[in-house]
Design a protein around this motif. Structure first.
Motif, short mmCIF file in Angstrom:
data_model
loop_
_atom_site.label_atom_id
_atom_site.label_comp_id
_atom_site.label_asym_id
_atom_site.label_seq_id
_atom_site.Cartn_x
_atom_site.Cartn_y
_atom_site.Cartn_z
N SER A 271 0.82 -1.22 0.00
CA SER A 271 0.00 0.00 0.00
C SER A 271 0.85 1.26 0.00
O SER A 271 0.55 2.23 -0.72
N VAL A 272 1.93 1.30 0.79
CA VAL A 272 2.76 2.51 0.82
C VAL A 272 3.51 2.68 -0.49
O VAL A 272 3.77 3.82 -0.94
N ASN A 273 3.85 1.59 -1.17
CA ASN A 273 4.48 1.70 -2.49
C ASN A 273 3.48 2.23 -3.52
O ASN A 273 3.86 3.01 -4.41
N VAL A 274 2.22 1.84 -3.41
CA VAL A 274 1.18 2.37 -4.31
C VAL A 274 1.01 3.87 -4.08
O VAL A 274 0.92 4.66 -5.04
N MET A 275 0.99 4.29 -2.83
CA MET A 275 0.87 5.71 -2.52
C MET A 275 2.04 6.51 -3.09
O MET A 275 1.85 7.61 -3.64
N LEU A 276 3.24 5.98 -2.97
CA LEU A 276 4.41 6.65 -3.52
C LEU A 276 4.31 6.79 -5.03
O LEU A 276 4.57 7.87 -5.59
N SER A 277 3.90 5.73 -5.72
CA SER A 277 3.79 5.78 -7.19
C SER A 277 2.74 6.80 -7.63
O SER A 277 2.95 7.54 -8.60
N CYS B 208 -7.48 4.44 -0.97
CA CYS B 208 -7.58 2.99 -0.73
C CYS B 208 -6.27 2.49 -0.12
O CYS B 208 -6.28 1.74 0.88
N GLY B 209 -5.15 2.90 -0.72
CA GLY B 209 -3.86 2.52 -0.15
C GLY B 209 -3.63 3.11 1.22
O GLY B 209 -3.08 2.46 2.12
N ALA B 210 -4.07 4.37 1.43
CA ALA B 210 -3.89 5.01 2.73
C ALA B 210 -4.67 4.31 3.82
O ALA B 210 -4.21 4.20 4.97
N ALA B 211 -5.87 3.81 3.49
CA ALA B 211 -6.67 3.08 4.48
C ALA B 211 -5.96 1.81 4.93
O ALA B 211 -5.89 1.51 6.13
N PHE C 283 8.90 8.05 0.18
CA PHE C 283 10.06 7.22 -0.16
C PHE C 283 10.81 6.81 1.11
O PHE C 283 11.23 5.65 1.25
N MET C 284 10.96 7.72 2.06
CA MET C 284 11.59 7.39 3.34
C MET C 284 10.77 6.35 4.09
O MET C 284 11.33 5.45 4.75
N CYS C 285 9.46 6.44 4.01
CA CYS C 285 8.59 5.46 4.67
C CYS C 285 8.77 4.07 4.06
O CYS C 285 8.79 3.06 4.77
N VAL C 286 8.88 4.00 2.74
CA VAL C 286 9.07 2.72 2.07
C VAL C 286 10.38 2.07 2.52
O VAL C 286 10.43 0.88 2.88
N VAL C 287 11.46 2.84 2.53
CA VAL C 287 12.77 2.30 2.90
C VAL C 287 12.79 1.85 4.35
O VAL C 287 13.23 0.74 4.68
N THR C 288 12.30 2.70 5.24
CA THR C 288 12.33 2.36 6.67
C THR C 288 11.40 1.22 7.02
O THR C 288 11.65 0.47 7.97
N LEU C 289 10.31 1.05 6.27
CA LEU C 289 9.40 -0.06 6.53
C LEU C 289 10.08 -1.39 6.22
O LEU C 289 9.94 -2.37 6.98
N PHE C 290 10.83 -1.45 5.13
CA PHE C 290 11.58 -2.66 4.80
C PHE C 290 12.63 -2.95 5.88
O PHE C 290 12.86 -4.10 6.25
N ILE C 291 13.26 -1.90 6.39
CA ILE C 291 14.28 -2.08 7.43
C ILE C 291 13.63 -2.51 8.75
O ILE C 291 14.12 -3.40 9.44
#
Length: 535
Positions: free
Chosen positions: A211-217, A250-253, A315-323
Motif C-alpha cells: 500500500s505505501v508503495n502504491v501511494m508513492l507511485s 484505498c492505499g492510505a486506508a 520514499f523514506m517510509c518505504v525504505v524504513t518499513l523494509f528495514i
C-alpha cells in the motif's frame, strides 16, 4: 569427572569419584562443603535433609562433601565443554531410605523446574530498541500517513485557480472540486477499512508494504501531472486526478490500518510515537504551505514543491518499513503474537468460531465512542469553520492580516495538536473507564467557534470572542485534540481481554476514527445556516 557406584559386601551402595577435566561440579567446595558454608550438611540453602547440588570446577586435589544423601554431577561435553546431562548418584543408604528417595525425586524436579524457568525468562527477554530507532521510524510513518493527503488539501488553490481557472465552458470542475475531493477521499477510505476489518489479509505486513508503495507511485504521477500543461484536456486531467485520489485513499486506508495494528502489538509508547508523527505531519504541512505562500507567487511551482515533499516522505517510509520489519525488536513482538494467533486459530477451527468482532466491540465500545467524538468535534470546526474566521482588530500588523488564517487555523492548531499528543508521556488520564467525561466535554468547542468571528459579513448572531480570545480557544482545542486522540488510541487496543485481539481492536478504532472525520465534515455544513439565526 567420572563416577562409579560400588556395592559393599553387605549390599550398601557407595560411590567412587574420579576427577577429570571434562567434569563440572557446581561451585567451589571450601572445607568439604558445597556452594560455600552449608550448616547441618545441607546444600543449596534450605533443602530438607540436605542435597548436594554441585556445578563448577573441581580440581583433582578437591573432593566433594560426602553425606548420606547424594550429589548432582553434570558431565561436560568433551567437544563443547558445556553440560549436557545431569546424573544423580546416591552415596549410601540408611534407615531413612524411603524418605530420602522421595526427597531425591522432589529435589530433581524442583531443580529442573527452576532451570527451565530461568531459561524461559532469559529467552523471553525482548530485544532492546537500540537508539530508539523503531520509535523514530513509527513517528516517521505517522508523518507519512497524513502529510501526503494534507498536501492535496493545501494545494486546493493550485487545482481551482490554476488547472481549472481557464475552463470557461464548464465551471463544475472549479466550483465543486473540494466537494469531489472529499467524496473521492473518504468513501474509499471507509470502504477499505470495513473490508480490512471483516476480511483481514493473510499477511498484514505484506499489504502494508504494498500500500505505501502504491501511494508513492501515485504521488510521483501527481507531481508529473503538475509539471505537464493540461489546459487543452481539462476533463481528462480531472478524471485522472479523481482516480488518483480514489486509489491513493484505498492505499492510505490499508497503510494506516496496518500501522495501527503493528503499533498495537508494541508497548504503548510506540502507539504514542505514531500519533505524535501524525501531529508533526500536519505541522510540517502548515509550515510548508506558509513558506511557499510567502516565498513563491506561482501556484504551479508551489504545488510542485508540495507534491515533491510528499514524494520524499513516502520514499523514506518505504525504505524504513523494509528495514523495520527485519529488526529483532519488531520481529520479536510480531512473531510472538503470530505464534499465539496460530494457537487461537486452531482453537477457533475446532470450536467453529469466527473472529470475535462482537466480543472485541463489547470490550472497547467506550473507546470507540471516545475516538469517534474526538474526531467528529475536531473535523466539525477544523478546517471548514476556522478558515472562515476573519480578524477584527484594526491595529494588527499587515503580515498577520495576510497570514491570519494560515497561522491560526493551520500552523497554530497543528503545533498545539502535536504538543498535546506528547503530553501523555508525562501526564496521563488515570483511568480509561472515565475518558468519556473528557471527550463529552470536548463537544463544548462546537458552540465556542459558533460564537467566534465566523462569517462576519453574513452572520446575525453577536460576536462574543475577539481576536485574542479566539486564538486562546484555538490553542485549547489543539492541545485537547492531541491529548485525547493519543490516550484513546493508546488505551483502546489494551482494553481487550485477549492480547491477540489487539491488532483487530486497533483496526476497529481506525474505522471509527474515519467515521468521526466523515460525520464531522458533514455536520460542519450546518454551521453557516446556524450563524444566520436571527435574520
Amino acid at each position: 569427572m567420572e563416577s562409579q557406584v560400588v556395592y559393599e559386601a553387605n549390599g550398601t551402595p557407595n560411590v567412587k569419584i574420579l576427577p577429570s577435566p571434562d567434569t563440572e561440579i557446581n561451585g567451589h567446595i571450601p572445607n568439604g562443603h558445597t556452594n560455600g558454608h552449608v550448616p547441618n550438611g545441607h546444600a543449596n540453602g534450605h533443602l530438607p535433609n540436605g542435597t548436594t547440588h554441585m556445578n563448577g570446577g573441581l580440581s583433582p586435589h578437591q573432593s566433594p562433601h560426602k553425606d548420606h544423601h547424594g550429589i548432582h554431577i553434570i558431565p561436560r561435553s568433551p567437544r563443547l565443554g558445556t553440560p549436557h546431562r545431569r546424573q544423580y548418584v546416591p552415596l549410601e543408604a540408611n534407615e531413612d531410605d524411603d524418605e530420602l528417595g522421595e526427597f531425591r525425586q522432589g529435589g530433581r524436579i524442583a531443580c529442573n523446574e527452576k532451570m527451565m524457568e530461568d531459561a524461559v525468562m532469559e529467552e523471553e527477554q525482548p530485544p532492546k530498541d537500540r537508539c530508539y530507532i523503531v520509535y523514530l521510524i513509527m513517528a516517521l510513518h505517522g508523518v507519512g500517513t497524513l502529510l501526503p493527503w494534507n498536501m492535496f488539501i493545501t494545494a486546493e488553490a493550485y487545482f481551482t485557480q490554476h488547472k481549472f481557472a481557464n475552463v470557461s465552458d464548464d465551471t463544475e470542475y472549479k466550483d465543486k472540486f473540494v466537494t469531489y475531493l472529499g467524496i473521492m477521499g473518504f468513501v474509499p477510505n471507509v470502504t477499505f477499512l470495513f473490508v480490512a476489518l471483516f476480511f483481514p489479509p493473510k499477511s498484514s505486513r505484506l499489504t502494508t508494504i504494498i500500500s505505501v508503495n502504491v501511494m508513492l507511485s501515485l504521488f510521483v504521477l501527481t507531481t508529473i501531472m503538475a509539471v505537464v500543461d493540461s489546459s487543452g484536456w481539462p476533463k481528462i486531467f480531472f478524471a485522472i486526478t479523481m482516480v488518483t485520489i480514489v486509489l491513493f485513499n484505498c492505499g492510505a486506508a490499508i497503510y494506516q490500518s496496518g500501522l495501527y495494528a503493528i503499533c498495537a502489538k508494541f508497548p504503548q509508547k510506540y502507539m504514542q510515537s505514531y500519533i505524535i508523527g501524525q501531529g508533526l505531519g500536519g505541522t510540517l504541512c502548515a509550515v510548508i504551505g506558509i513558506t511557499t505562500l510567502a516565498a513563491v507567487g506561482d501556484l504551479k511551482v508551489a504545488a510542485i514543491l508540495y507534491f515533491a515533499c510528499a514524494v520524499i516522505v513516502l520514499f523514506m517510509c518505504v525504505v524504513t518499513l523494509f528495514i523495520m520489519v527485519k529488526m529483532p525488536f519488531v520481529k520479536y513482538y510480531l512473531d510472538q503474537v503470530k505464534e499465539t494467533s496460530l494457537e487461537e486459530k486452531e482453537r477457533e477451527a475446532i470450536e467453529g468460531e469466527r473472529p470475535p468482532l462482537l466480543k472485541i466491540f463489547r470490550d472497547i465500545w467506550l473507546q470507540l465512542y471516545n475516538i469517534w467524538v474526538t474526531f467528529f468535534v475536531t473535523l466539525t470546526v477544523f478546517p471548514s469553520i476556522m478558515v472562515m474566521v476573519a480578524p477584527t482588530s484594526e491595529n494588527m500588523a499587515p503580515f498577520m492580516q495576510k497570514f491570519f488564517i494560515p497561522i491560526t487555523c493551520f500552523l497554530l492548531f497543528n503545533v498545539c495538536d502535536f504538543l498535546g499528543s506528547c503530553v501523555p508521556a508525562w501526564v496521563k488520564w488515570p483511568s480509561a473507564k472515565y475518558t468519556w467525561i473528557l471527550t463529552t466535554a470536548f463537544f463544548l468547542f462546537c458552540p465556542s467557534f459558533l460564537l467566534a468571528l465566523h462569517r462576519l459579513a453574513t452572520r446575525h448572531l453577536p460576536v462574543f470572542l475577539n481576536d485574542w480570545a479566539y486564538i486562546v480557544v484555538v490553542i485549547a482545542m489543539g492541545l485537547s485534540n492531541g491529548y485525547l486522540k493519543t490516550i484513546v488510541m493508546m488505551d483502546g487496543p489494551q482494553a481487550v481481554r485477549n492480547p491477540n485481539w489487539a491488532g483487530k481492536a486497533a483496526s476497529m478504532m481506525v474505522l471509527f476514527l474515519v467515521l468521526g472525520i466523515f460525520c464531522g465534515i458533514q455536520f460542519s455544513l450546518a454551521f453557516p445556516p446556524l450563524s444566520q439565526i436571527g435574520s
